[in-house]
Design a protein around this motif. Structure first.
Motif, mmCIF file in Angstrom:
data_model
loop_
_atom_site.group_PDB
_atom_site.id
_atom_site.type_symbol
_atom_site.label_atom_id
_atom_site.label_comp_id
_atom_site.label_asym_id
_atom_site.label_seq_id
_atom_site.Cartn_x
_atom_site.Cartn_y
_atom_site.Cartn_z
ATOM 1 N N TRP A 1 -5.134 6.264 4.193
ATOM 2 C CA TRP A 1 -6.540 6.501 3.882
ATOM 3 C C TRP A 1 -6.914 4.924 3.801
ATOM 4 O O TRP A 1 -6.529 3.935 3.360
ATOM 5 C CB TRP A 1 -6.834 6.698 2.183
ATOM 6 C CG TRP A 1 -6.367 8.241 2.064
ATOM 7 C CD1 TRP A 1 -7.193 9.365 1.945
ATOM 8 C CD2 TRP A 1 -5.119 8.593 1.628
ATOM 9 N NE1 TRP A 1 -6.452 10.352 1.543
ATOM 10 C CE2 TRP A 1 -5.252 9.980 1.337
ATOM 11 C CE3 TRP A 1 -3.829 7.945 1.301
ATOM 12 C CZ2 TRP A 1 -4.150 10.605 0.656
ATOM 13 C CZ3 TRP A 1 -2.873 8.745 0.840
ATOM 14 C CH2 TRP A 1 -2.787 10.201 0.705
ATOM 15 N N SER B 1 -10.853 2.457 3.726
ATOM 16 C CA SER B 1 -12.119 2.593 3.322
ATOM 17 C C SER B 1 -12.895 2.855 4.537
ATOM 18 O O SER B 1 -12.570 2.364 5.674
ATOM 19 C CB SER B 1 -12.538 1.477 2.238
ATOM 20 O OG SER B 1 -12.594 0.221 3.163
ATOM 21 N N ASP C 1 -6.879 -3.583 -1.408
ATOM 22 C CA ASP C 1 -7.455 -2.726 -2.375
ATOM 23 C C ASP C 1 -8.214 -1.439 -1.830
ATOM 24 O O ASP C 1 -8.243 -0.423 -2.682
ATOM 25 C CB ASP C 1 -8.235 -3.503 -3.540
ATOM 26 C CG ASP C 1 -9.471 -4.163 -2.687
ATOM 27 O OD1 ASP C 1 -9.489 -4.049 -1.471
ATOM 28 O OD2 ASP C 1 -10.411 -4.415 -3.290
ATOM 29 N N SER C 2 -8.462 -1.080 -0.784
ATOM 30 C CA SER C 2 -8.907 -0.093 -0.263
ATOM 31 C C SER C 2 -8.147 0.875 0.810
ATOM 32 O O SER C 2 -8.579 1.497 1.569
ATOM 33 C CB SER C 2 -10.455 -0.313 0.290
ATOM 34 O OG SER C 2 -10.277 -1.018 1.296
ATOM 35 N N THR C 3 -6.773 0.763 1.086
ATOM 36 C CA THR C 3 -5.972 1.158 1.972
ATOM 37 C C THR C 3 -4.884 1.701 1.158
ATOM 38 O O THR C 3 -4.258 1.089 0.064
ATOM 39 C CB THR C 3 -5.286 0.192 3.009
ATOM 40 O OG1 THR C 3 -6.649 -0.637 3.418
ATOM 41 C CG2 THR C 3 -4.544 0.747 4.040
ATOM 42 N N GLU C 4 -4.475 2.945 1.416
ATOM 43 C CA GLU C 4 -3.316 3.697 0.847
ATOM 44 C C GLU C 4 -2.470 4.138 1.724
ATOM 45 O O GLU C 4 -2.832 4.919 2.800
ATOM 46 C CB GLU C 4 -3.895 4.846 -0.361
ATOM 47 C CG GLU C 4 -4.489 4.195 -1.458
ATOM 48 C CD GLU C 4 -4.957 5.421 -2.166
ATOM 49 O OE1 GLU C 4 -4.117 6.332 -2.612
ATOM 50 O OE2 GLU C 4 -6.148 5.333 -2.711
ATOM 51 N N HIS D 1 -8.975 -4.228 3.933
ATOM 52 C CA HIS D 1 -8.627 -4.524 2.593
ATOM 53 C C HIS D 1 -7.403 -3.692 1.900
ATOM 54 O O HIS D 1 -7.523 -2.544 2.115
ATOM 55 C CB HIS D 1 -9.849 -4.474 1.694
ATOM 56 C CG HIS D 1 -11.005 -5.411 2.212
ATOM 57 N ND1 HIS D 1 -10.842 -6.716 2.176
ATOM 58 C CD2 HIS D 1 -12.007 -5.073 3.187
ATOM 59 C CE1 HIS D 1 -11.874 -7.175 2.814
ATOM 60 N NE2 HIS D 1 -12.521 -6.470 3.201
ATOM 61 N N CYS E 1 0.787 -1.132 -0.038
ATOM 62 C CA CYS E 1 0.085 -0.029 0.021
ATOM 63 C C CYS E 1 0.834 1.353 -0.099
ATOM 64 O O CYS E 1 0.293 2.403 -0.289
ATOM 65 C CB CYS E 1 -1.257 0.145 1.279
ATOM 66 S SG CYS E 1 -2.192 -1.498 1.242
#
Length: 125
Positions: free
Chosen positions: A68, A70, A45-48, A43, A13
């Motif tokens: 970030w 989700s 794909d929804s974490t940065e 998840h 991420c």
């Protein structure tokens, strides 16, 4: 507690922003490795994550770590430590604390709406 199918990790991420090169990325991923346990609840794909530094190696440098996830707000941690390694550790530890705080607020004991259970009406005899 349900397990996340594709848990977030720092390696997956993290992006490096201003002031860092891709060559710095591996070193930063190693330093942030202890965040993996906390990020695993989210998840991938929804974490940065993004780390950047302003005025690197100069007096007044500022390291910023943004996260970030989700369903949550953006979390921003900063450090003005003059030593880059100390600043990286500072933002890492602050993010871990803030992720723990955010998780705790979602638990029933800290959320009145989740812990309130309707009480049966008093019955007169």
């Amino acid at each position: 507690m349900s397990a996340v199918a594709n848990p977030a990790t720092v390696a997956e991420c993290l992006r490096v922003g201003a002031g860092f090169s891709q060559g710095d990325r591996n070193w930063i991923v190693e330093q942030f490795g202890t965040l993996d346990a906390r990020l695993a609840a989210f998840h991938a794909d929804s974490t940065e994550l993004e780390v950047s530094v302003k005025d690197r190696e100069a007096r007044g440098q500022k390291v910023t770590l943004e996260c970030w996830v989700s369903g949550g707000d953006k979390i921003v941690t900063t450090s003005s430590e003059e030593d880059l390694h100390a600043a990286i550790m500072d933002v890492r530890d602050d993010l871990r604390r803030r992720l723990n705080d955010a998780k705790t607020k979602q638990e029933p004991r800290h959320n009145r709406h989740l812990r309130e259970v309707p009480q049966p009406a008093d019955v007169e005899v």
